[in-house]
Design a protein around this motif. Structure first.
Motif, PDB file in Angstrom:
ATOM      1  N   SER A  69       4.772 -11.528   2.723  1.00 22.83           N
ATOM      2  CA  SER A  69       4.066 -12.651   2.083  1.00 22.83           C
ATOM      3  C   SER A  69       4.591 -13.988   2.594  1.00 22.83           C
ATOM      4  O   SER A  69       3.914 -15.015   2.476  1.00 22.83           O
ATOM      5  CB  SER A  69       4.221 -12.566   0.559  1.00 22.83           C
ATOM      6  OG  SER A  69       5.585 -12.713   0.179  1.00 22.83           O
ATOM      7  N   ASP A  70       5.790 -13.970   3.162  1.00 15.04           N
ATOM      8  CA  ASP A  70       6.329 -15.151   3.853  1.00 15.04           C
ATOM      9  C   ASP A  70       5.845 -15.096   5.298  1.00 15.04           C
ATOM     10  O   ASP A  70       6.253 -14.224   6.060  1.00 15.04           O
ATOM     11  CB  ASP A  70       7.857 -15.126   3.795  1.00 15.04           C
ATOM     12  CG  ASP A  70       8.493 -16.338   4.471  1.00 15.04           C
ATOM     13  OD1 ASP A  70       7.786 -17.085   5.182  1.00 15.04           O
ATOM     14  OD2 ASP A  70       9.714 -16.526   4.298  1.00 15.04           O
ATOM     15  N   SER A  71       4.957 -15.980   5.664  1.00 15.20           N
ATOM     16  CA  SER A  71       4.334 -15.938   6.994  1.00 15.20           C
ATOM     17  C   SER A  71       5.333 -16.151   8.122  1.00 15.20           C
ATOM     18  O   SER A  71       5.024 -15.839   9.285  1.00 15.20           O
ATOM     19  CB  SER A  71       3.213 -16.981   7.089  1.00 15.20           C
ATOM     20  OG  SER A  71       3.727 -18.281   6.864  1.00 15.20           O
ATOM     21  N   ASP A  72       6.509 -16.656   7.809  1.00 17.59           N
ATOM     22  CA  ASP A  72       7.535 -16.849   8.839  1.00 17.59           C
ATOM     23  C   ASP A  72       8.363 -15.592   9.078  1.00 17.59           C
ATOM     24  O   ASP A  72       9.226 -15.576   9.951  1.00 17.59           O
ATOM     25  CB  ASP A  72       8.472 -18.001   8.442  1.00 17.59           C
ATOM     26  CG  ASP A  72       7.765 -19.340   8.444  1.00 17.59           C
ATOM     27  OD1 ASP A  72       6.819 -19.513   9.249  1.00 17.59           O
ATOM     28  OD2 ASP A  72       8.137 -20.203   7.629  1.00 17.59           O
ATOM     29  N   ARG A  73       8.095 -14.544   8.300  1.00 20.32           N
ATOM     30  CA  ARG A  73       8.878 -13.329   8.398  1.00 20.32           C
ATOM     31  C   ARG A  73       8.066 -12.237   9.083  1.00 20.32           C
ATOM     32  O   ARG A  73       6.915 -11.994   8.727  1.00 20.32           O
ATOM     33  CB  ARG A  73       9.288 -12.885   6.984  1.00 20.32           C
ATOM     34  CG  ARG A  73      10.427 -11.926   6.927  1.00 20.32           C
ATOM     35  CD  ARG A  73      10.755 -11.561   5.492  1.00 20.32           C
ATOM     36  NE  ARG A  73      11.728 -12.458   4.889  1.00 20.32           N
ATOM     37  CZ  ARG A  73      11.594 -13.058   3.737  1.00 20.32           C
ATOM     38  NH1 ARG A  73      10.495 -12.882   3.036  1.00 20.32           N
ATOM     39  NH2 ARG A  73      12.541 -13.841   3.267  1.00 20.32           N
ATOM     40  N   GLU A  74       8.646 -11.584  10.095  1.00 19.30           N
ATOM     41  CA  GLU A  74       7.976 -10.493  10.807  1.00 19.30           C
ATOM     42  C   GLU A  74       8.482  -9.161  10.245  1.00 19.30           C
ATOM     43  O   GLU A  74       9.688  -8.927  10.182  1.00 19.30           O
ATOM     44  CB  GLU A  74       8.266 -10.558  12.313  1.00 19.30           C
ATOM     45  CG  GLU A  74       7.789 -11.831  12.995  1.00 19.30           C
ATOM     46  CD  GLU A  74       6.272 -11.905  13.102  1.00 19.30           C
ATOM     47  OE1 GLU A  74       5.623 -10.830  13.085  1.00 19.30           O
ATOM     48  OE2 GLU A  74       5.744 -13.023  13.191  1.00 19.30           O
ATOM     49  N   VAL A  75       7.534  -8.305   9.854  1.00 18.13           N
ATOM     50  CA  VAL A  75       7.887  -7.060   9.173  1.00 18.13           C
ATOM     51  C   VAL A  75       7.194  -5.880   9.854  1.00 18.13           C
ATOM     52  O   VAL A  75       6.008  -5.945  10.195  1.00 18.13           O
ATOM     53  CB  VAL A  75       7.472  -7.109   7.680  1.00 18.13           C
ATOM     54  CG1 VAL A  75       7.855  -5.805   6.973  1.00 18.13           C
ATOM     55  CG2 VAL A  75       8.107  -8.303   6.985  1.00 18.13           C
ATOM     56  N   GLY A  76       7.943  -4.800  10.042  1.00 17.23           N
ATOM     57  CA  GLY A  76       7.387  -3.557  10.560  1.00 17.23           C
ATOM     58  C   GLY A  76       7.721  -2.414   9.626  1.00 17.23           C
ATOM     59  O   GLY A  76       8.751  -2.435   8.940  1.00 17.23           O
ATOM     60  N   VAL A  77       6.840  -1.411   9.582  1.00 16.52           N
ATOM     61  CA  VAL A  77       7.061  -0.236   8.744  1.00 16.52           C
ATOM     62  C   VAL A  77       6.822   1.008   9.591  1.00 16.52           C
ATOM     63  O   VAL A  77       5.795   1.117  10.265  1.00 16.52           O
ATOM     64  CB  VAL A  77       6.110  -0.211   7.531  1.00 16.52           C
ATOM     65  CG1 VAL A  77       6.476   0.940   6.601  1.00 16.52           C
ATOM     66  CG2 VAL A  77       6.134  -1.524   6.779  1.00 16.52           C
ATOM     67  N   VAL A  78       7.782   1.935   9.550  1.00 16.70           N
ATOM     68  CA  VAL A  78       7.645   3.203  10.270  1.00 16.70           C
ATOM     69  C   VAL A  78       7.589   4.333   9.239  1.00 16.70           C
ATOM     70  O   VAL A  78       8.498   4.480   8.424  1.00 16.70           O
ATOM     71  CB  VAL A  78       8.820   3.443  11.240  1.00 16.70           C
ATOM     72  CG1 VAL A  78       8.631   4.765  11.979  1.00 16.70           C
ATOM     73  CG2 VAL A  78       8.933   2.298  12.240  1.00 16.70           C
ATOM     74  N   ASP A  79       6.525   5.101   9.287  1.00 16.52           N
ATOM     75  CA  ASP A  79       6.328   6.228   8.392  1.00 16.52           C
ATOM     76  C   ASP A  79       6.876   7.471   9.074  1.00 16.52           C
ATOM     77  O   ASP A  79       6.248   8.030   9.972  1.00 16.52           O
ATOM     78  CB  ASP A  79       4.830   6.381   8.119  1.00 16.52           C
ATOM     79  CG  ASP A  79       4.510   7.439   7.074  1.00 16.52           C
ATOM     80  OD1 ASP A  79       5.452   8.126   6.640  1.00 16.52           O
ATOM     81  OD2 ASP A  79       3.335   7.563   6.703  1.00 16.52           O
ATOM     82  N   ILE A  80       8.086   7.902   8.684  1.00 13.72           N
ATOM     83  CA  ILE A  80       8.658   9.081   9.326  1.00 13.72           C
ATOM     84  C   ILE A  80       8.493  10.337   8.468  1.00 13.72           C
ATOM     85  O   ILE A  80       9.131  11.359   8.706  1.00 13.72           O
ATOM     86  CB  ILE A  80      10.138   8.884   9.714  1.00 13.72           C
ATOM     87  CG1 ILE A  80      11.025   8.692   8.497  1.00 13.72           C
ATOM     88  CG2 ILE A  80      10.296   7.719  10.683  1.00 13.72           C
ATOM     89  CD1 ILE A  80      12.521   8.755   8.840  1.00 13.72           C
ATOM     90  N   ASP A  81       7.606  10.256   7.480  1.00 17.18           N
ATOM     91  CA  ASP A  81       7.207  11.455   6.743  1.00 17.18           C
ATOM     92  C   ASP A  81       6.124  12.131   7.589  1.00 17.18           C
ATOM     93  O   ASP A  81       4.926  11.938   7.368  1.00 17.18           O
ATOM     94  CB  ASP A  81       6.687  11.089   5.359  1.00 17.18           C
ATOM     95  CG  ASP A  81       6.511  12.311   4.466  1.00 17.18           C
ATOM     96  OD1 ASP A  81       6.537  13.432   5.016  1.00 17.18           O
ATOM     97  OD2 ASP A  81       6.337  12.145   3.250  1.00 17.18           O
ATOM     98  N   ILE A  82       6.551  12.902   8.569  1.00 20.94           N
ATOM     99  CA  ILE A  82       5.651  13.431   9.587  1.00 20.94           C
ATOM    100  C   ILE A  82       4.604  14.373   8.994  1.00 20.94           C
ATOM    101  O   ILE A  82       3.435  14.348   9.400  1.00 20.94           O
ATOM    102  CB  ILE A  82       6.451  14.168  10.690  1.00 20.94           C
ATOM    103  CG1 ILE A  82       7.492  13.212  11.322  1.00 20.94           C
ATOM    104  CG2 ILE A  82       5.526  14.723  11.759  1.00 20.94           C
ATOM    105  CD1 ILE A  82       6.901  11.990  11.989  1.00 20.94           C
TER     106      ILE A  82
END
Length: 324
Positions: free
Chosen positions: A92-105
């Motif tokens: 929600s902070d546009s200055d923050r870069e966020v990634g999500v990795v779903d390792i529930d294969i």
């Protein structure tokens, strides 16, 4: 919170035999002490010694500031829900870069929770491109590679581990690989996926783990195992979140206990094991609706006691991670 690197002897799985030689030793899966171990096949089929791809993973993730694992020994406690809402809140902070990795294969649910379940992953000269929910929020999941939502992933440990490795070394997050947060949504338990991600992140460091539970003892007994795993793998524990801690009526705001904490719930567990309690999130039917529609519950239901609990917990996580 400083990143940590786990020593080889610290990566022994919680369910390993008593005389486990270590999953990276020369005798892994082949030594006498490996007989009958549930991890024997996994260890015996992986290369002995340090993984040659570890430097590649470290280079790919060199510009990631904070890497957080979201864990729970028990399934169905809302771990993926929490991961998705944490990602939305951080981004929600546009200055923050966020990634999500779903390792529930075998059970990827984040694409649905984050509203991107029908997207596809594209390959370029720089690697796989994640699916971007918004400009500063990207998601990577095996669900993007399946022919349809009902296709089962029927893989043994080595193949699942290989996919997790690809997620770490082949995904191009853009912006020169810079991310403020990289979140990992994990399956229940303390097995293949957990051991793999801890080993693969060792060179670049793990900021810490957030452990999600519900109040009843049937969940807490598996969370104790998850805490033990983190300590053996030398993964710092940021804290425990108690999900579904009660039901708060959206109309009158009266609270009822649905899952009764017969042994004291997460608060007693944290006191017993000397682990921080980040907070408790009450049940709200609108959380499930937000997940089904891939939206931020905190944004759409800001007046809810559950949303306010999310905000307080996420603020604690940010403070612990960014200011210590």
């Amino acid at each position: 919170m400083a990143d940590t690197q786990a020593a080889p002897q610290g990566t022994v799985p919680d369910n390993a035999n008593e005389h486990c030689p270590g999953p990276e030793s020369e005798g892994a899966g082949r030594a006498a002490g490996c007989e009958g171990c549930p991890n024997q096949e996994i260890c015996s089929t992986q290369a002995a010694g340090p993984d040659p791809d570890l430097p590649i993973v470290a280079e790919r993730l060199a510009n990631v500031r904070h890497k957080l694992l979201v864990l729970s020994g028990k399934g169905g406690v809302g771990k993926s829900t929490f991961t998705g809402q944490l990602a939305f809140a951080l981004a929600s902070d546009s200055d923050r870069e966020v990634g999500v990795v779903d390792i529930d294969i075998c059970g990827p649910s984040l694409p649905r929770i984050m509203g991107c379940e029908r997207e596809e992953v594209h390959r370029s000269a720089n690697g796989w491109s994640p699916v971007f929910v918004q400009d500063n929020l990207g998601v990577m999941s095996i669900a993007f590679m399946l022919p349809d939502e009902e296709s089962a992933v029927i893989w043994r440990g080595p193949k699942k581990n290989g996919m997790i490795k690809q997620f770490l070394k082949d995904v191009d997050w853009g912006t020169d690989g810079h991310l403020d947060y990289l979140l990992f949504d994990t399956p229940p338990g303390t097995s293949d996926e957990h051991l793999s991600v801890v080993q693969l992140l060792r060179a670049s460091g793990i900021t810490g783990a957030v452990i999600v539970t519900t109040p009843q003892e049937v969940a807490l007994q598996d969370v104790r195992k998850e805490i033990d795993f983190c300590r053996k793998a030398r993964v710092p524990i940021i804290g425990v979140v108690e999900n579904m801690s009660g039901f708060v009526c959206p109309g009158c705001h009266g609270e009822s206990r649905i899952f009764y904490p017969t042994t004291g719930g997460a608060r007693a567990l944290c006191a017993e094991l000397d682990v921080p309690l980040l907070g408790s999130i009450p049940l709200d039917p609108r959380i499930g609706r937000a997940c089904d529609f891939g939206s931020s519950f905190v944004d759409t239901c800001a007046d809810s006691p559950a949303a306010q609990a999310y905000v307080q917990i996420i603020d604690k996580i940010k403070q612990l991670v960014e200011h210590t």
